[in-house]
Write a protein that holds these residues in place. Sequence first.
Motif, PDB file in Angstrom:
ATOM      1  N   PRO A 128       0.809  -1.262  -0.050  1.00 17.41           N
ATOM      2  CA  PRO A 128       0.055  -0.138  -0.012  1.00 17.41           C
ATOM      3  C   PRO A 128       0.936   1.144   0.002  1.00 17.41           C
ATOM      4  CG  PRO A 128      -0.945  -1.721   1.743  1.00 17.41           C
ATOM      5  CD  PRO A 128       0.600  -2.174   1.028  1.00 17.41           C
ATOM      6  N   VAL A 129       0.426   2.306  -0.616  1.00 19.10           N
ATOM      7  CA  VAL A 129       1.182   3.524  -0.595  1.00 19.10           C
ATOM      8  C   VAL A 129       1.517   4.246   0.693  1.00 19.10           C
ATOM      9  CG1 VAL A 129       0.185   4.203  -3.186  1.00 19.10           C
ATOM     10  CG2 VAL A 129      -0.989   4.792  -0.942  1.00 19.10           C
ATOM     11  N   PHE A 130       0.872   3.883   1.532  1.00 20.04           N
ATOM     12  CA  PHE A 130       1.227   4.543   2.846  1.00 20.04           C
ATOM     13  C   PHE A 130       2.694   3.565   3.351  1.00 20.04           C
ATOM     14  CE2 PHE A 130      -2.798   2.332   3.414  1.00 20.04           C
ATOM     15  CZ  PHE A 130      -2.544   1.131   4.184  1.00 20.04           C
ATOM     16  N   ILE A 131       2.516   2.459   3.159  1.00 26.13           N
ATOM     17  CA  ILE A 131       3.535   1.606   3.691  1.00 26.13           C
ATOM     18  C   ILE A 131       4.919   1.893   2.552  1.00 26.13           C
ATOM     19  CG2 ILE A 131       4.420  -0.734   3.806  1.00 26.13           C
ATOM     20  CD1 ILE A 131       2.199  -0.259   5.744  1.00 26.13           C
ATOM     21  N   ARG A 132       4.753   2.182   1.254  1.00 31.61           N
ATOM     22  CA  ARG A 132       5.904   2.608   0.791  1.00 31.61           C
ATOM     23  C   ARG A 132       6.344   4.005   1.332  1.00 31.61           C
ATOM     24  NH1 ARG A 132       4.899   3.025  -5.674  1.00 31.61           N
ATOM     25  NH2 ARG A 132       3.514   4.888  -4.652  1.00 31.61           N
ATOM     26  N   ARG A 133       5.631   4.922   1.600  1.00 34.34           N
ATOM     27  CA  ARG A 133       6.061   6.225   2.214  1.00 34.34           C
ATOM     28  C   ARG A 133       6.725   6.100   3.584  1.00 34.34           C
ATOM     29  NH1 ARG A 133       7.973   9.308   4.848  1.00 34.34           N
ATOM     30  NH2 ARG A 133       7.802  11.819   5.177  1.00 34.34           N
ATOM     31  N   PHE A 134       5.880   5.535   4.301  1.00 32.49           N
ATOM     32  CA  PHE A 134       6.429   5.512   5.963  1.00 32.49           C
ATOM     33  C   PHE A 134       6.815   4.149   6.394  1.00 32.49           C
ATOM     34  CE2 PHE A 134       3.137   9.079   5.605  1.00 32.49           C
ATOM     35  CZ  PHE A 134       3.921   9.931   6.277  1.00 32.49           C
ATOM     36  N   GLY A 135       7.138   3.047   5.784  1.00 31.77           N
ATOM     37  CA  GLY A 135       7.358   1.978   6.185  1.00 31.77           C
ATOM     38  C   GLY A 135       8.549   1.871   7.427  1.00 31.77           C
ATOM     39  N   PRO A 136       9.508   2.635   7.221  1.00 30.83           N
ATOM     40  CA  PRO A 136      10.500   2.768   8.372  1.00 30.83           C
ATOM     41  C   PRO A 136       9.970   3.333   9.517  1.00 30.83           C
ATOM     42  CG  PRO A 136      11.564   3.409   6.450  1.00 30.83           C
ATOM     43  CD  PRO A 136      10.178   3.031   5.986  1.00 30.83           C
ATOM     44  N   ALA A 137       9.115   4.409   9.460  1.00 23.59           N
ATOM     45  CA  ALA A 137       8.514   4.873  10.626  1.00 23.59           C
ATOM     46  C   ALA A 137       7.452   3.824  11.220  1.00 23.59           C
ATOM     47  CB  ALA A 137       7.726   6.125  10.269  1.00 23.59           C
ATOM     48  N   TYR A 138       6.744   3.232  10.570  1.00 25.84           N
ATOM     49  CA  TYR A 138       5.891   2.212  11.276  1.00 25.84           C
ATOM     50  C   TYR A 138       6.796   1.183  12.184  1.00 25.84           C
ATOM     51  CZ  TYR A 138       2.172   3.794   7.910  1.00 25.84           C
ATOM     52  OH  TYR A 138       1.145   4.426   7.273  1.00 25.84           O
ATOM     53  N   LYS A 139       7.804   0.781  11.376  1.00 24.33           N
ATOM     54  CA  LYS A 139       8.524  -0.085  12.162  1.00 24.33           C
ATOM     55  C   LYS A 139       9.337   0.532  13.527  1.00 24.33           C
ATOM     56  CE  LYS A 139      12.451  -3.171  11.842  1.00 24.33           C
ATOM     57  NZ  LYS A 139      13.684  -4.094  10.900  1.00 24.33           N
ATOM     58  N   ALA A 140       9.802   1.604  13.464  1.00 22.82           N
ATOM     59  CA  ALA A 140      10.316   2.403  14.553  1.00 22.82           C
ATOM     60  C   ALA A 140       9.483   2.678  15.556  1.00 22.82           C
ATOM     61  CB  ALA A 140      10.943   3.920  13.937  1.00 22.82           C
ATOM     62  N   GLU A 141       8.073   3.012  15.209  1.00 23.25           N
ATOM     63  CA  GLU A 141       6.949   3.057  16.095  1.00 23.25           C
ATOM     64  C   GLU A 141       6.812   1.818  16.940  1.00 23.25           C
ATOM     65  OE1 GLU A 141       3.052   4.788  14.501  1.00 23.25           O
ATOM     66  OE2 GLU A 141       2.921   2.805  14.135  1.00 23.25           O
ATOM     67  N   VAL A 142       6.573   0.895  16.154  1.00 28.65           N
ATOM     68  CA  VAL A 142       6.643  -0.559  16.757  1.00 28.65           C
ATOM     69  C   VAL A 142       7.905  -0.941  17.664  1.00 28.65           C
ATOM     70  CG1 VAL A 142       6.829  -3.067  16.440  1.00 28.65           C
ATOM     71  CG2 VAL A 142       5.074  -1.752  15.447  1.00 28.65           C
ATOM     72  N   ALA A 143       9.011  -0.419  17.186  1.00 31.70           N
ATOM     73  CA  ALA A 143      10.311  -0.736  18.179  1.00 31.70           C
ATOM     74  C   ALA A 143      10.226   0.138  19.635  1.00 31.70           C
ATOM     75  CB  ALA A 143      11.456  -0.588  17.257  1.00 31.70           C
ATOM     76  N   ALA A 144       9.434   1.520  19.212  1.00 33.73           N
ATOM     77  CA  ALA A 144       9.529   2.251  20.519  1.00 33.73           C
ATOM     78  C   ALA A 144       8.401   1.660  21.528  1.00 33.73           C
ATOM     79  CB  ALA A 144       9.208   3.870  20.012  1.00 33.73           C
ATOM     80  N   PHE A 145       7.404   1.107  20.870  1.00 37.77           N
ATOM     81  CA  PHE A 145       6.174   0.505  21.852  1.00 37.77           C
ATOM     82  C   PHE A 145       6.958  -0.797  22.682  1.00 37.77           C
ATOM     83  CE2 PHE A 145       2.850  -2.831  22.207  1.00 37.77           C
ATOM     84  CZ  PHE A 145       2.119  -2.067  22.974  1.00 37.77           C
ATOM     85  N   VAL A 146       7.735  -1.421  21.752  1.00 37.96           N
ATOM     86  CA  VAL A 146       8.259  -2.734  22.723  1.00 37.96           C
ATOM     87  C   VAL A 146       9.315  -2.089  23.541  1.00 37.96           C
ATOM     88  CG1 VAL A 146       9.822  -4.604  22.037  1.00 37.96           C
ATOM     89  CG2 VAL A 146       7.938  -4.127  20.582  1.00 37.96           C
ATOM     90  N   ALA A 147       9.960  -1.079  23.211  1.00 35.52           N
ATOM     91  CA  ALA A 147      11.108  -0.733  24.312  1.00 35.52           C
ATOM     92  C   ALA A 147      10.381  -0.135  25.477  1.00 35.52           C
ATOM     93  CB  ALA A 147      11.907   0.271  23.683  1.00 35.52           C
TER      94      ALA A 147
END
Length: 365
Positions: free
Chosen positions: A308-327
Amino acid sequence: MTARANDEPIRLAAVGVGRIGKFHARHVQEVAAADETCLLTAVVDRHADTAKRVAAELSAGQAHEILAFDSPEALAAAGVAEAAVVASRTADHRRDTQALVESGLRVLLEKPLADTLKEAKELGAWLEAEPGRNQSVMLAFQRRYDEPLLRAKALLDAGRIGTLFKIVSILEDPEPPPPGYQSSGLLTDMGVHNADEVLWLSGRSPTAVLGMGGGLYNQKIDGVVVEDFDDAFVQLWLGEDVVAQIQVSRNHVAGYRNETTLYGTEGLIHVGHFDDDPLKVWLEAYGKEHVVIEKQAFPTRNYERPVPVFIRRFGPAYKAEVAAFVACCAAAKPFAVTHQDGLRAMAVVAAAAAALRTVGQAQPL
Ligand SMILES: NC(=O)c1ccc[n+]([C@@H]2O[C@H](COP(=O)([O-])OP(=O)(O)OC[C@H]3O[C@@H](n4cnc5c(N)ncnc54)[C@H](O)[C@@H]3O)[C@@H](O)[C@H]2O)c1
Protein backbone atom coordinates in the motif's frame (compact mmCIF):
# COMPACT_ATOMS: atom_id res chain seq x y z
CA MET A 1 3.12 -1.33 34.27
CA THR A 2 5.42 -4.10 35.39
CA ALA A 3 8.86 -4.67 33.90
CA ARG A 4 9.32 -8.02 32.15
CA ALA A 5 10.63 -10.80 34.36
CA ASN A 6 14.06 -12.37 33.79
CA ASP A 7 14.55 -10.53 30.52
CA GLU A 8 11.91 -12.71 28.89
CA PRO A 9 10.75 -11.24 25.56
CA ILE A 10 7.49 -9.28 25.62
CA ARG A 11 4.83 -11.47 23.99
CA LEU A 12 2.86 -9.48 21.44
CA ALA A 13 -0.30 -10.03 19.43
CA ALA A 14 -1.44 -8.27 16.25
CA VAL A 15 -5.15 -7.47 16.53
CA GLY A 16 -6.74 -6.72 13.14
CA VAL A 17 -4.61 -8.03 10.32
CA GLY A 18 -5.97 -6.19 7.29
CA ARG A 19 -3.93 -3.87 5.06
CA ILE A 20 -1.80 -2.31 7.79
CA GLY A 21 -2.08 -4.88 10.59
CA LYS A 22 -0.13 -7.46 8.59
CA PHE A 23 2.78 -5.02 8.28
CA HIS A 24 2.71 -4.25 12.00
CA ALA A 25 2.92 -8.01 12.66
CA ARG A 26 5.88 -8.36 10.26
CA HIS A 27 7.61 -5.39 11.87
CA VAL A 28 7.17 -6.98 15.32
CA GLN A 29 8.84 -10.12 13.95
CA GLU A 30 11.70 -8.05 12.53
CA VAL A 31 12.25 -6.25 15.85
CA ALA A 32 12.16 -9.66 17.56
CA ALA A 33 14.74 -11.07 15.17
CA ALA A 34 17.02 -8.07 15.70
CA ASP A 35 17.13 -7.83 19.49
CA GLU A 36 14.94 -10.54 21.05
CA THR A 37 13.05 -8.02 23.20
CA CYS A 38 9.72 -9.29 21.86
CA LEU A 39 8.00 -12.23 20.28
CA LEU A 40 4.92 -12.26 18.04
CA THR A 41 2.76 -15.01 19.53
CA ALA A 42 -0.70 -14.46 18.08
CA VAL A 43 -2.92 -12.72 15.58
CA VAL A 44 -6.55 -11.78 16.12
CA ASP A 45 -9.16 -10.97 13.52
CA ARG A 46 -12.95 -11.03 13.71
CA HIS A 47 -12.79 -12.79 10.38
CA ALA A 48 -11.59 -16.12 11.79
CA ASP A 49 -10.44 -17.35 8.37
CA THR A 50 -8.27 -14.22 7.97
CA ALA A 51 -6.75 -14.78 11.41
CA LYS A 52 -5.90 -18.40 10.54
CA ARG A 53 -4.49 -17.54 7.10
CA VAL A 54 -2.30 -14.70 8.38
CA ALA A 55 -1.14 -16.75 11.38
CA ALA A 56 -0.03 -19.52 9.01
CA GLU A 57 1.79 -17.02 6.75
CA LEU A 58 3.57 -15.43 9.73
CA SER A 59 4.49 -18.82 11.23
CA ALA A 60 6.53 -19.77 8.15
CA GLY A 61 10.23 -19.72 9.02
CA GLN A 62 9.58 -19.11 12.73
CA ALA A 63 10.68 -21.43 15.54
CA HIS A 64 7.18 -21.26 17.03
CA GLU A 65 3.63 -21.35 15.71
CA ILE A 66 1.67 -18.07 15.70
CA LEU A 67 -1.74 -18.69 17.25
CA ALA A 68 -4.99 -17.40 15.71
CA PHE A 69 -7.96 -15.96 17.64
CA ASP A 70 -11.23 -14.40 16.52
CA SER A 71 -11.59 -11.84 19.34
CA PRO A 72 -9.45 -9.84 21.77
CA GLU A 73 -11.37 -11.57 24.59
CA ALA A 74 -10.26 -15.02 23.33
CA LEU A 75 -6.69 -13.76 23.08
CA ALA A 76 -6.77 -12.39 26.63
CA ALA A 77 -8.28 -15.63 27.98
CA ALA A 78 -5.45 -17.64 26.41
CA GLY A 79 -2.85 -15.59 28.33
CA VAL A 80 -0.34 -15.62 25.46
CA ALA A 81 0.44 -11.89 25.18
CA GLU A 82 1.40 -8.96 27.42
CA ALA A 83 0.92 -6.38 24.68
CA ALA A 84 -0.90 -5.92 21.38
CA VAL A 85 -0.80 -3.81 18.23
CA VAL A 86 -4.40 -2.93 17.36
CA ALA A 87 -5.22 -2.20 13.71
CA SER A 88 -8.81 -3.36 13.62
CA ARG A 89 -11.53 -1.30 11.92
CA THR A 90 -11.78 2.15 13.44
CA ALA A 91 -15.29 1.30 14.65
CA ASP A 92 -13.73 -1.48 16.76
CA HIS A 93 -10.88 0.57 18.29
CA ARG A 94 -12.66 1.41 21.52
CA ARG A 95 -14.05 -2.02 22.34
CA ASP A 96 -10.85 -3.86 21.33
CA THR A 97 -8.68 -1.49 23.38
CA GLN A 98 -10.93 -1.74 26.43
CA ALA A 99 -11.04 -5.55 26.28
CA LEU A 100 -7.25 -5.77 26.05
CA VAL A 101 -6.44 -3.12 28.67
CA GLU A 102 -9.00 -4.65 31.04
CA SER A 103 -7.00 -7.88 30.80
CA GLY A 104 -3.74 -6.07 31.60
CA LEU A 105 -2.27 -5.71 28.09
CA ARG A 106 -0.55 -2.54 26.87
CA VAL A 107 -1.76 -1.46 23.44
CA LEU A 108 -0.27 0.27 20.41
CA LEU A 109 -3.48 1.61 18.84
CA GLU A 110 -3.80 2.70 15.23
CA LYS A 111 -5.21 6.13 14.51
CA PRO A 112 -7.81 7.50 14.93
CA LEU A 113 -8.32 6.92 18.67
CA ALA A 114 -11.99 6.06 17.99
CA ASP A 115 -14.72 6.35 15.38
CA THR A 116 -16.25 9.57 16.77
CA LEU A 117 -15.15 12.30 19.15
CA LYS A 118 -17.79 11.12 21.63
CA GLU A 119 -16.36 7.58 21.63
CA ALA A 120 -12.82 8.95 21.85
CA LYS A 121 -13.77 11.03 24.91
CA GLU A 122 -15.43 8.03 26.52
CA LEU A 123 -12.37 5.85 25.89
CA GLY A 124 -10.11 8.60 27.23
CA ALA A 125 -12.23 8.96 30.38
CA TRP A 126 -12.22 5.19 30.89
CA LEU A 127 -8.42 5.07 30.54
CA GLU A 128 -8.01 7.96 32.98
CA ALA A 129 -10.43 6.49 35.52
CA GLU A 130 -7.84 4.16 37.03
CA PRO A 131 -4.15 4.90 37.57
CA GLY A 132 -3.17 1.48 36.22
CA ARG A 133 -4.81 2.20 32.87
CA ASN A 134 -3.72 5.67 31.93
CA GLN A 135 -0.37 4.49 30.58
CA SER A 136 -1.85 1.54 28.71
CA VAL A 137 -2.25 3.07 25.26
CA MET A 138 0.34 4.36 22.80
CA LEU A 139 -1.26 6.11 19.82
CA ALA A 140 0.20 5.06 16.46
CA PHE A 141 0.93 8.45 14.87
CA GLN A 142 3.80 7.17 12.74
CA ARG A 143 4.85 10.65 11.59
CA ARG A 144 6.35 11.16 15.03
CA TYR A 145 8.83 8.37 14.15
CA ASP A 146 9.51 9.48 10.58
CA GLU A 147 13.14 10.45 10.03
CA PRO A 148 12.58 13.33 7.55
CA LEU A 149 9.89 14.87 9.78
CA LEU A 150 12.02 14.35 12.90
CA ARG A 151 14.88 16.15 11.14
CA ALA A 152 12.52 19.00 10.21
CA LYS A 153 11.42 19.30 13.83
CA ALA A 154 15.03 19.31 15.02
CA LEU A 155 15.88 22.18 12.60
CA LEU A 156 12.75 24.08 13.67
CA ASP A 157 13.43 23.59 17.39
CA ALA A 158 17.05 24.68 16.89
CA GLY A 159 15.75 28.01 15.54
CA ARG A 160 17.23 27.49 12.07
CA ILE A 161 14.24 29.19 10.36
CA GLY A 162 13.57 31.69 13.13
CA THR A 163 10.10 31.84 14.65
CA LEU A 164 7.43 29.60 13.14
CA PHE A 165 4.31 31.39 11.90
CA LYS A 166 2.72 29.05 9.34
CA ILE A 167 2.45 25.32 8.60
CA VAL A 168 0.99 23.68 5.51
CA SER A 169 0.39 19.94 5.88
CA ILE A 170 -0.79 17.96 2.85
CA LEU A 171 -1.93 14.34 2.63
CA GLU A 172 -3.43 13.19 -0.65
CA ASP A 173 -4.35 9.62 -1.57
CA PRO A 174 -4.28 8.49 -5.19
CA GLU A 175 -7.56 6.60 -4.88
CA PRO A 176 -10.54 5.98 -2.60
CA PRO A 177 -10.19 3.43 0.22
CA PRO A 178 -10.57 -0.21 -0.91
CA PRO A 179 -14.03 -1.81 -0.94
CA GLY A 180 -15.07 -2.89 2.57
CA TYR A 181 -12.90 -0.26 4.31
CA GLN A 182 -14.68 1.48 7.20
CA SER A 183 -13.98 5.24 7.16
CA SER A 184 -15.03 7.63 9.91
CA GLY A 185 -15.07 10.47 7.36
CA LEU A 186 -12.32 12.16 5.36
CA LEU A 187 -10.96 14.33 8.17
CA THR A 188 -11.11 11.76 10.97
CA ASP A 189 -9.64 9.05 8.75
CA MET A 190 -6.92 11.08 6.97
CA GLY A 191 -6.76 14.62 8.39
CA VAL A 192 -6.12 13.29 11.90
CA HIS A 193 -2.51 12.59 10.78
CA ASN A 194 -2.11 16.23 9.72
CA ALA A 195 -3.84 17.53 12.85
CA ASP A 196 -1.42 15.64 15.08
CA GLU A 197 1.50 16.76 12.91
CA VAL A 198 0.50 20.42 13.29
CA LEU A 199 0.05 20.06 17.07
CA TRP A 200 3.36 18.19 17.41
CA LEU A 201 5.47 20.47 15.21
CA SER A 202 4.05 23.75 16.51
CA GLY A 203 3.65 22.76 20.16
CA ARG A 204 0.45 24.82 20.04
CA SER A 205 -3.27 24.13 20.34
CA PRO A 206 -5.67 25.44 17.69
CA THR A 207 -8.00 28.20 18.78
CA ALA A 208 -10.24 28.60 15.70
CA VAL A 209 -11.00 26.73 12.50
CA LEU A 210 -12.69 27.10 9.14
CA GLY A 211 -12.58 25.22 5.89
CA MET A 212 -14.19 23.96 2.72
CA GLY A 213 -14.91 20.47 1.47
CA GLY A 214 -16.17 18.89 -1.70
CA GLY A 215 -17.14 15.66 -3.36
CA LEU A 216 -15.12 16.40 -6.46
CA TYR A 217 -14.13 13.16 -8.10
CA ASN A 218 -14.05 9.74 -6.46
CA GLN A 219 -17.27 10.17 -4.49
CA LYS A 220 -19.03 10.39 -7.86
CA ILE A 221 -17.86 6.90 -8.89
CA ASP A 222 -20.40 4.07 -8.47
CA GLY A 223 -19.60 1.57 -5.72
CA VAL A 224 -16.92 3.69 -4.02
CA VAL A 225 -16.72 3.61 -0.18
CA VAL A 226 -19.11 6.39 0.85
CA GLU A 227 -17.49 9.30 2.71
CA ASP A 228 -18.65 12.80 3.62
CA PHE A 229 -16.06 14.49 1.35
CA ASP A 230 -13.23 13.40 -0.93
CA ASP A 231 -11.34 16.72 -0.80
CA ALA A 232 -10.94 19.35 1.91
CA PHE A 233 -8.96 22.43 2.92
CA VAL A 234 -8.89 23.25 6.64
CA GLN A 235 -7.44 26.45 8.08
CA LEU A 236 -6.50 26.71 11.74
CA TRP A 237 -5.44 29.54 13.96
CA LEU A 238 -3.04 28.48 16.70
CA GLY A 239 -3.33 31.64 18.75
CA GLU A 240 -3.09 34.93 16.87
CA ASP A 241 0.40 34.57 15.45
CA VAL A 242 0.53 31.06 13.96
CA VAL A 243 -1.74 29.61 11.27
CA ALA A 244 -1.93 26.20 9.64
CA GLN A 245 -3.52 24.72 6.56
CA ILE A 246 -4.40 21.06 6.28
CA GLN A 247 -5.11 19.76 2.80
CA VAL A 248 -6.53 16.24 2.42
CA SER A 249 -7.77 14.46 -0.65
CA ARG A 250 -8.61 11.06 -2.08
CA ASN A 251 -8.22 12.46 -5.58
CA HIS A 252 -4.48 12.88 -6.22
CA VAL A 253 -4.66 10.40 -9.08
CA ALA A 254 -0.97 10.81 -10.01
CA GLY A 255 0.14 9.07 -6.79
CA TYR A 256 0.39 9.37 -3.00
CA ARG A 257 1.39 12.89 -1.93
CA ASN A 258 2.68 13.97 1.48
CA GLU A 259 4.19 17.40 1.93
CA THR A 260 4.81 19.56 4.95
CA THR A 261 6.05 23.16 4.80
CA LEU A 262 7.12 25.16 7.84
CA TYR A 263 7.40 28.93 7.39
CA GLY A 264 9.57 30.89 9.80
CA THR A 265 10.76 34.47 10.12
CA GLU A 266 14.21 33.44 8.83
CA GLY A 267 13.40 30.74 6.29
CA LEU A 268 11.47 27.66 5.31
CA ILE A 269 11.59 23.88 5.81
CA HIS A 270 9.90 21.59 3.34
CA VAL A 271 9.52 17.80 3.66
CA GLY A 272 8.35 15.67 0.72
CA HIS A 273 8.09 16.28 -3.01
CA PHE A 274 5.75 14.83 -5.50
CA ASP A 275 7.97 13.45 -8.25
CA ASP A 276 8.72 10.25 -10.09
CA ASP A 277 10.64 8.58 -7.24
CA PRO A 278 8.36 7.46 -4.39
CA LEU A 279 11.26 5.73 -2.61
CA LYS A 280 12.97 9.00 -1.67
CA VAL A 281 11.67 11.70 0.68
CA TRP A 282 13.34 15.08 0.30
CA LEU A 283 13.97 17.51 3.11
CA GLU A 284 15.00 21.05 2.19
CA ALA A 285 15.61 24.00 4.47
CA TYR A 286 16.31 27.47 3.09
CA GLY A 287 17.29 30.71 4.75
CA LYS A 288 16.74 34.16 3.27
CA GLU A 289 17.71 34.72 -0.38
CA HIS A 290 17.42 31.01 -1.23
CA VAL A 291 20.42 30.12 0.94
CA VAL A 292 20.45 26.35 1.50
CA ILE A 293 20.51 25.44 5.19
CA GLU A 294 20.15 21.73 4.48
CA LYS A 295 19.04 19.53 1.62
CA GLN A 296 18.94 15.75 1.79
CA ALA A 297 16.99 12.77 0.52
CA PHE A 298 15.87 10.09 2.96
CA PRO A 299 15.44 6.67 1.36
CA THR A 300 12.23 4.87 2.26
CA ARG A 301 12.13 1.09 2.42
CA ASN A 302 11.85 -0.95 -0.73
CA TYR A 303 9.69 -3.94 0.22
CA GLU A 304 10.43 -5.36 -3.24
CA ARG A 305 6.80 -6.21 -3.86
CA PRO A 306 3.65 -4.13 -4.29
CA VAL A 307 2.65 -2.59 -0.94
CA PRO A 308 0.00 0.00 0.00
CA VAL A 309 1.14 3.55 -0.77
CA PHE A 310 1.30 4.55 2.91
CA ILE A 311 3.59 1.58 3.63
CA ARG A 312 5.89 2.62 0.77
CA ARG A 313 6.17 6.15 2.21
CA PHE A 314 6.21 5.42 5.95
CA GLY A 315 7.52 1.82 6.22
CA PRO A 316 10.58 2.70 8.35
CA ALA A 317 8.44 4.98 10.56
CA TYR A 318 5.89 2.21 11.22
CA LYS A 319 8.72 -0.12 12.19
CA ALA A 320 10.37 2.52 14.43
CA GLU A 321 6.99 3.09 16.11
CA VAL A 322 6.65 -0.64 16.86
CA ALA A 323 10.24 -0.70 18.17
CA ALA A 324 9.49 2.28 20.47
CA PHE A 325 6.36 0.53 21.75
CA VAL A 326 8.27 -2.69 22.48
CA ALA A 327 11.07 -0.76 24.22
CA CYS A 328 8.56 1.00 26.53
CA CYS A 329 6.79 -2.29 27.29
CA ALA A 330 10.09 -4.07 28.02
CA ALA A 331 11.27 -1.33 30.36
CA ALA A 332 7.80 -0.66 31.86
CA LYS A 333 8.16 2.97 30.82
CA PRO A 334 5.45 5.50 29.91
CA PHE A 335 4.73 6.10 26.22
CA ALA A 336 5.73 9.35 24.55
CA VAL A 337 2.55 9.46 22.42
CA THR A 338 -0.67 8.46 24.18
CA HIS A 339 -4.46 8.43 23.96
CA GLN A 340 -4.34 12.09 25.04
CA ASP A 341 -2.56 12.98 21.78
CA GLY A 342 -5.17 10.90 19.97
CA LEU A 343 -7.95 12.78 21.69
CA ARG A 344 -6.46 16.21 20.96
CA ALA A 345 -6.14 15.39 17.25
CA MET A 346 -9.70 13.99 17.19
CA ALA A 347 -11.02 17.19 18.75
CA VAL A 348 -9.34 19.23 16.00
CA VAL A 349 -10.71 17.13 13.12
CA ALA A 350 -14.18 16.98 14.65
CA ALA A 351 -14.24 20.79 14.93
CA ALA A 352 -12.86 21.05 11.39
CA ALA A 353 -15.50 18.67 10.02
CA ALA A 354 -18.20 20.78 11.67
CA ALA A 355 -16.67 23.93 10.18
CA LEU A 356 -16.35 22.69 6.57
CA ARG A 357 -18.51 24.56 4.10
CA THR A 358 -19.61 23.30 0.71
CA VAL A 359 -20.17 25.46 -2.36
CA GLY A 360 -23.82 26.06 -1.50
CA GLN A 361 -22.83 27.45 1.89
CA ALA A 362 -20.13 29.82 0.64
CA GLN A 363 -20.35 33.52 -0.19
CA PRO A 364 -21.71 33.67 -3.78
CA LEU A 365 -19.79 35.74 -6.35
N1 LIG B 1 -1.29 4.95 10.35
C1 LIG B 1 -1.64 4.86 9.09
O1 LIG B 1 -1.05 5.47 8.21
C2 LIG B 1 -2.78 3.95 8.72
C3 LIG B 1 -2.89 3.47 7.41
C4 LIG B 1 -3.96 2.61 7.11
C5 LIG B 1 -4.88 2.27 8.08
N2 LIG B 1 -4.74 2.78 9.34
C6 LIG B 1 -5.73 2.44 10.39
O2 LIG B 1 -5.65 1.06 10.66
C7 LIG B 1 -6.94 0.51 10.87
C8 LIG B 1 -7.15 -0.63 9.89
O3 LIG B 1 -7.07 -0.13 8.58
P1 LIG B 1 -6.81 -1.09 7.31
O4 LIG B 1 -6.53 -0.21 6.17
O5 LIG B 1 -5.82 -2.15 7.67
O6 LIG B 1 -8.27 -1.71 7.16
P2 LIG B 1 -8.74 -3.10 6.58
O7 LIG B 1 -10.14 -2.89 6.15
O8 LIG B 1 -7.75 -3.64 5.58
O9 LIG B 1 -8.67 -4.07 7.85
C9 LIG B 1 -9.34 -3.80 9.04
C10 LIG B 1 -9.65 -5.03 9.85
O10 LIG B 1 -11.05 -5.14 10.00
C11 LIG B 1 -11.46 -6.49 9.72
N3 LIG B 1 -12.82 -6.41 9.18
C12 LIG B 1 -13.22 -6.14 7.94
N4 LIG B 1 -14.56 -6.20 7.86
C13 LIG B 1 -15.00 -6.47 9.10
C14 LIG B 1 -16.28 -6.64 9.66
N5 LIG B 1 -17.39 -6.53 8.92
N6 LIG B 1 -16.37 -6.90 10.99
C15 LIG B 1 -15.26 -7.01 11.74
N7 LIG B 1 -14.02 -6.87 11.25
C16 LIG B 1 -13.90 -6.61 9.94
C17 LIG B 1 -10.44 -6.97 8.74
O11 LIG B 1 -10.42 -8.39 8.72
C18 LIG B 1 -9.18 -6.34 9.32
O12 LIG B 1 -8.74 -7.07 10.43
C19 LIG B 1 -7.94 1.67 10.72
O13 LIG B 1 -8.26 2.16 11.99
C20 LIG B 1 -7.15 2.73 9.95
O14 LIG B 1 -7.53 4.04 10.30
C21 LIG B 1 -3.71 3.59 9.67
